[in-house]
Design a protein around this motif. Structure first.
Motif, PDB file in Angstrom:
ATOM      1  N   ASN A 170      -2.807  -8.149 -11.692  1.00 27.01           N
ATOM      2  CA  ASN A 170      -2.931  -6.704 -11.875  1.00 27.01           C
ATOM      3  C   ASN A 170      -3.301  -6.074 -10.538  1.00 27.01           C
ATOM      4  O   ASN A 170      -4.313  -6.441  -9.924  1.00 27.01           O
ATOM      5  CB  ASN A 170      -4.005  -6.418 -12.923  1.00 27.01           C
ATOM      6  N   VAL A 171      -2.501  -5.120 -10.069  1.00 30.85           N
ATOM      7  CA  VAL A 171      -2.749  -4.547  -8.736  1.00 30.85           C
ATOM      8  C   VAL A 171      -4.096  -3.845  -8.674  1.00 30.85           C
ATOM      9  O   VAL A 171      -4.694  -3.746  -7.592  1.00 30.85           O
ATOM     10  CB  VAL A 171      -1.615  -3.583  -8.325  1.00 30.85           C
ATOM     11  N   LYS A 172      -4.605  -3.374  -9.809  1.00 30.57           N
ATOM     12  CA  LYS A 172      -5.909  -2.711  -9.792  1.00 30.57           C
ATOM     13  C   LYS A 172      -7.037  -3.712  -9.569  1.00 30.57           C
ATOM     14  O   LYS A 172      -8.087  -3.363  -9.017  1.00 30.57           O
ATOM     15  CB  LYS A 172      -6.108  -1.915 -11.080  1.00 30.57           C
ATOM     16  N   THR A 173      -6.814  -4.948  -9.960  1.00 31.28           N
ATOM     17  CA  THR A 173      -7.790  -6.001  -9.669  1.00 31.28           C
ATOM     18  C   THR A 173      -7.913  -6.214  -8.166  1.00 31.28           C
ATOM     19  O   THR A 173      -8.976  -6.596  -7.658  1.00 31.28           O
ATOM     20  CB  THR A 173      -7.369  -7.321 -10.339  1.00 31.28           C
ATOM     21  N   TYR A 174      -6.842  -5.929  -7.436  1.00 31.32           N
ATOM     22  CA  TYR A 174      -6.826  -6.112  -5.980  1.00 31.32           C
ATOM     23  C   TYR A 174      -7.174  -4.820  -5.238  1.00 31.32           C
ATOM     24  O   TYR A 174      -7.035  -4.758  -4.020  1.00 31.32           O
ATOM     25  CB  TYR A 174      -5.461  -6.637  -5.541  1.00 31.32           C
ATOM     26  N   GLY A 175      -7.634  -3.793  -5.965  1.00 27.92           N
ATOM     27  CA  GLY A 175      -8.144  -2.584  -5.331  1.00 27.92           C
ATOM     28  C   GLY A 175      -7.258  -1.368  -5.405  1.00 27.92           C
ATOM     29  O   GLY A 175      -7.647  -0.291  -4.942  1.00 27.92           O
ATOM     30  N   ALA A 176      -6.050  -1.485  -5.940  1.00 30.09           N
ATOM     31  CA  ALA A 176      -5.165  -0.325  -6.044  1.00 30.09           C
ATOM     32  C   ALA A 176      -5.736   0.683  -7.039  1.00 30.09           C
ATOM     33  O   ALA A 176      -6.333   0.314  -8.051  1.00 30.09           O
ATOM     34  CB  ALA A 176      -3.765  -0.755  -6.468  1.00 30.09           C
ATOM     35  N   LYS A 177      -5.550   1.968  -6.762  1.00 32.04           N
ATOM     36  CA  LYS A 177      -6.086   3.029  -7.621  1.00 32.04           C
ATOM     37  C   LYS A 177      -5.020   3.629  -8.537  1.00 32.04           C
ATOM     38  O   LYS A 177      -5.298   3.967  -9.680  1.00 32.04           O
ATOM     39  CB  LYS A 177      -6.698   4.142  -6.753  1.00 32.04           C
ATOM     40  N   GLY A 178      -3.824   3.844  -8.015  1.00 32.42           N
ATOM     41  CA  GLY A 178      -2.782   4.470  -8.821  1.00 32.42           C
ATOM     42  C   GLY A 178      -3.108   5.896  -9.193  1.00 32.42           C
ATOM     43  O   GLY A 178      -2.686   6.389 -10.248  1.00 32.42           O
ATOM     44  N   ASP A 179      -3.831   6.606  -8.311  1.00 33.99           N
ATOM     45  CA  ASP A 179      -4.266   7.967  -8.610  1.00 33.99           C
ATOM     46  C   ASP A 179      -3.413   9.029  -7.921  1.00 33.99           C
ATOM     47  O   ASP A 179      -3.715  10.220  -7.997  1.00 33.99           O
ATOM     48  CB  ASP A 179      -5.736   8.154  -8.222  1.00 33.99           C
ATOM     49  N   GLY A 180      -2.351   8.605  -7.222  1.00 29.89           N
ATOM     50  CA  GLY A 180      -1.491   9.558  -6.526  1.00 29.89           C
ATOM     51  C   GLY A 180      -2.099  10.133  -5.270  1.00 29.89           C
ATOM     52  O   GLY A 180      -1.526  11.038  -4.657  1.00 29.89           O
ATOM     53  N   LYS A 181      -3.250   9.618  -4.840  1.00 28.21           N
ATOM     54  CA  LYS A 181      -3.938  10.122  -3.647  1.00 28.21           C
ATOM     55  C   LYS A 181      -4.254   8.998  -2.663  1.00 28.21           C
ATOM     56  O   LYS A 181      -4.056   9.133  -1.459  1.00 28.21           O
ATOM     57  CB  LYS A 181      -5.230  10.844  -4.042  1.00 28.21           C
ATOM     58  N   THR A 182      -4.760   7.889  -3.186  1.00 18.21           N
ATOM     59  CA  THR A 182      -5.192   6.768  -2.342  1.00 18.21           C
ATOM     60  C   THR A 182      -3.989   5.980  -1.843  1.00 18.21           C
ATOM     61  O   THR A 182      -3.010   5.793  -2.560  1.00 18.21           O
ATOM     62  CB  THR A 182      -6.103   5.839  -3.169  1.00 18.21           C
ATOM     63  N   ASP A 183      -4.079   5.514  -0.599  1.00 19.54           N
ATOM     64  CA  ASP A 183      -3.040   4.627  -0.070  1.00 19.54           C
ATOM     65  C   ASP A 183      -3.262   3.231  -0.663  1.00 19.54           C
ATOM     66  O   ASP A 183      -4.221   2.543  -0.331  1.00 19.54           O
ATOM     67  CB  ASP A 183      -3.104   4.576   1.458  1.00 19.54           C
ATOM     68  N   ILE A 217       0.494   6.667 -10.385  1.00 20.89           N
ATOM     69  CA  ILE A 217       1.312   6.864  -9.189  1.00 20.89           C
ATOM     70  C   ILE A 217       0.615   6.164  -8.031  1.00 20.89           C
ATOM     71  O   ILE A 217      -0.501   6.534  -7.639  1.00 20.89           O
ATOM     72  CB  ILE A 217       1.521   8.350  -8.876  1.00 20.89           C
ATOM     73  N   TYR A 218       1.263   5.139  -7.504  1.00 18.68           N
ATOM     74  CA  TYR A 218       0.700   4.321  -6.436  1.00 18.68           C
ATOM     75  C   TYR A 218       1.294   4.763  -5.103  1.00 18.68           C
ATOM     76  O   TYR A 218       2.465   4.507  -4.817  1.00 18.68           O
ATOM     77  CB  TYR A 218       1.004   2.843  -6.695  1.00 18.68           C
ATOM     78  N   ASN A 219       0.497   5.462  -4.318  1.00 18.12           N
ATOM     79  CA  ASN A 219       0.976   5.923  -3.023  1.00 18.12           C
ATOM     80  C   ASN A 219       1.147   4.744  -2.061  1.00 18.12           C
ATOM     81  O   ASN A 219       0.234   3.921  -1.902  1.00 18.12           O
ATOM     82  CB  ASN A 219       0.012   6.945  -2.417  1.00 18.12           C
ATOM     83  N   ILE A 220       2.307   4.682  -1.439  1.00 22.52           N
ATOM     84  CA  ILE A 220       2.604   3.654  -0.444  1.00 22.52           C
ATOM     85  C   ILE A 220       2.734   4.371   0.894  1.00 22.52           C
ATOM     86  O   ILE A 220       3.777   4.965   1.203  1.00 22.52           O
ATOM     87  CB  ILE A 220       3.908   2.894  -0.781  1.00 22.52           C
ATOM     88  N   ALA A 221       1.657   4.358   1.676  1.00 25.63           N
ATOM     89  CA  ALA A 221       1.614   5.093   2.939  1.00 25.63           C
ATOM     90  C   ALA A 221       1.585   4.170   4.150  1.00 25.63           C
ATOM     91  O   ALA A 221       1.521   4.634   5.288  1.00 25.63           O
ATOM     92  CB  ALA A 221       0.387   6.013   2.967  1.00 25.63           C
ATOM     93  N   GLY A 222       1.629   2.862   3.919  1.00 29.67           N
ATOM     94  CA  GLY A 222       1.573   1.906   5.026  1.00 29.67           C
ATOM     95  C   GLY A 222       2.840   1.908   5.859  1.00 29.67           C
ATOM     96  O   GLY A 222       3.883   2.416   5.439  1.00 29.67           O
TER      97      GLY A 222
END
Length: 379
Positions: free
Chosen positions: A44-57, A82-87
């Motif tokens: 689960n990507v949220k277990t690895y720190g992803a937020k999916g809030d449309g704001k966080t990278d 919404i998982y922002n991909i800004a990398g």
């Protein structure tokens, strides 16, 4: 316009049987894929720190989940958000070409793995060209927020294998299901040009895709013409792949080229909307098949490179004839010859002109001898 037809009972039988045969092939692929996943670990990507809030990278957190899944195989799971991909775009990974923000690590054939990108819910397929509609914001969506000026850069891609004949393959087998991939063509309320593409699986030996949306964040009716940016929605494995290219439902919208595919491509419901070229059919040694091909508001539906034969059971297209960048030019366009010319066989051909309706005579090609319309048998 005269279209070449063959009074051949075998072709007629294939016309009626092809949807069932394609469904059987895709169902078997899905069954095999589900069996492989029965005892698979979930990451689960949220277990690895992803937020999916449309704001966080969320780039590095999602990559961490992918890397973990690549060690033993597994499902990279995206709860709705919404998982922002800004990398940044990685030109290389460990010295091997990649050209993507997120990457699927290289794996050799002795330790091949299955990596599944699984969303909780796929976003609705709402974008179209005629009416101004904003893209869906509900579901599991990977939204790249960067702008690229270089063609052939993607949100996610396979890391290429070592150089040499038959060694370019990455033997991690990717699957994408119930997911959205989105690029940015609207910033601060203004349409912009972006060369970034969606998914590049060119160096996968095989792949599985179903219920996936690849689009942009700009309403298509006000978007910029993407032609000069040369963006690509989806690339599936190139020629000499391992003959397991299974694509169920996929909708691609807003790119210079919606889809690029080579031999052994088996599709169920391919939807291509507001692209300069709906799909490029790359040169190959073997044929491909699509049950339903829906092309709306594209300059060209299919562009054939030499030597690729394609069967389409149901070709359903809408030609937009008003003065916008996605104004219709041609359905089927052939380029050159290989050791044999390309050919397309179509079961049911249903061209619709926007605001007018069904008009069979609006179907067009630059070489009618390479187009076989089975509904014309005996006429």
């Amino acid at each position: 316009m005269q279209i070449n037809s063959y009074s051949n009972w075998l072709c007629l039988i294939l016309f009626f049987l092809s949807p069932a045969l394609l469904n059987l092939s895709l169902a078997k692929s899905a069954e095999n894929n589900n069996a492989r996943l029965a005892n698979t670990d979930y990451f689960n990507v949220k277990t690895y720190g992803a937020k999916g809030d449309g704001k966080t990278d969320d780039t590095k957190h999602i990559q961490a989940a992918i890397n973990a899944a690549a060690l033993a195989g597994g499902v990279v799971y995206f709860p709705n958000g919404i998982y922002n991909i800004a990398g940044p775009v990685h030109k290389e990974v460990n010295g091997s070409p990649c050209h993507a923000q997120l990457y699927i690590p290289y794996c050799d054939p002795k330790t091949n793995k299955n990596i599944v990108f699984q969303g909780e819910t796929a976003p609705e397929f709402e974008l179209q060209g005629i009416v101004e509609i904003n893209p869906s914001t509900f579901g599991a969506i990977l939204h790249s927020t960067i702008v690229s000026q270089e063609a052939n850069e993607f949100v996610i891609a396979m890391v290429k294998g070592p150089e040499g004949p038959w060694s370019q393959w990455n033997y991690n087998t990717p699957s994408f299901k119930d997911l959205g991939i989105r690029t940015t063509t609207l910033k601060n309320g203004e349409p912009i040009m972006n060369s970034l593409g969606g998914i590049n699986l060119r160096y996968a030996s095989k792949c599985y895709i179903d219920n996936v949306l690849i689009d942009t964040n700009c309403p298509l009716s006000i978007s910029k013409n993407p032609e000069s940016g040369k963006s690509i929605g989806l690339i599936t494995p190139e020629v000499n792949n391992h003959a397991m290219i299974s694509v169920g439902l996929v909708r691609i919208a807003g790119y210079a080229t919606g889809l690029i595919f080579s031999e052994h491509f088996v599709g169920k419901d391919i939807q291509l909307v507001c692209c300069n070229v709906g799909a490029i059919v790359e040169k190959s040694h073997h044929s491909s098949s699509i049950q339903t091909l829906e092309v709306e508001c594209c300059n060209y539906s299919l562009l054939f490179h030499p030597g690729h034969n394609l069967f389409v059971a149901n070709y359903n297209t809408e030609h937009f004839t008003d003065d916008k960048w996605f104004k219709f030019k041609q359905d089927i366009h052939f380029e050159g010859e290989n050791y044999h010319p390309s050919k397309i066989v179509i079961g049911l051909c249903h061209p619709v002109v926007s605001y007018v309706g069904y008009q069979f005579e609006h179907f067009s090609t630059n070489d009618s001898k390479r187009v076989v319309l089975l509904e014309n048998l005996g006429k």
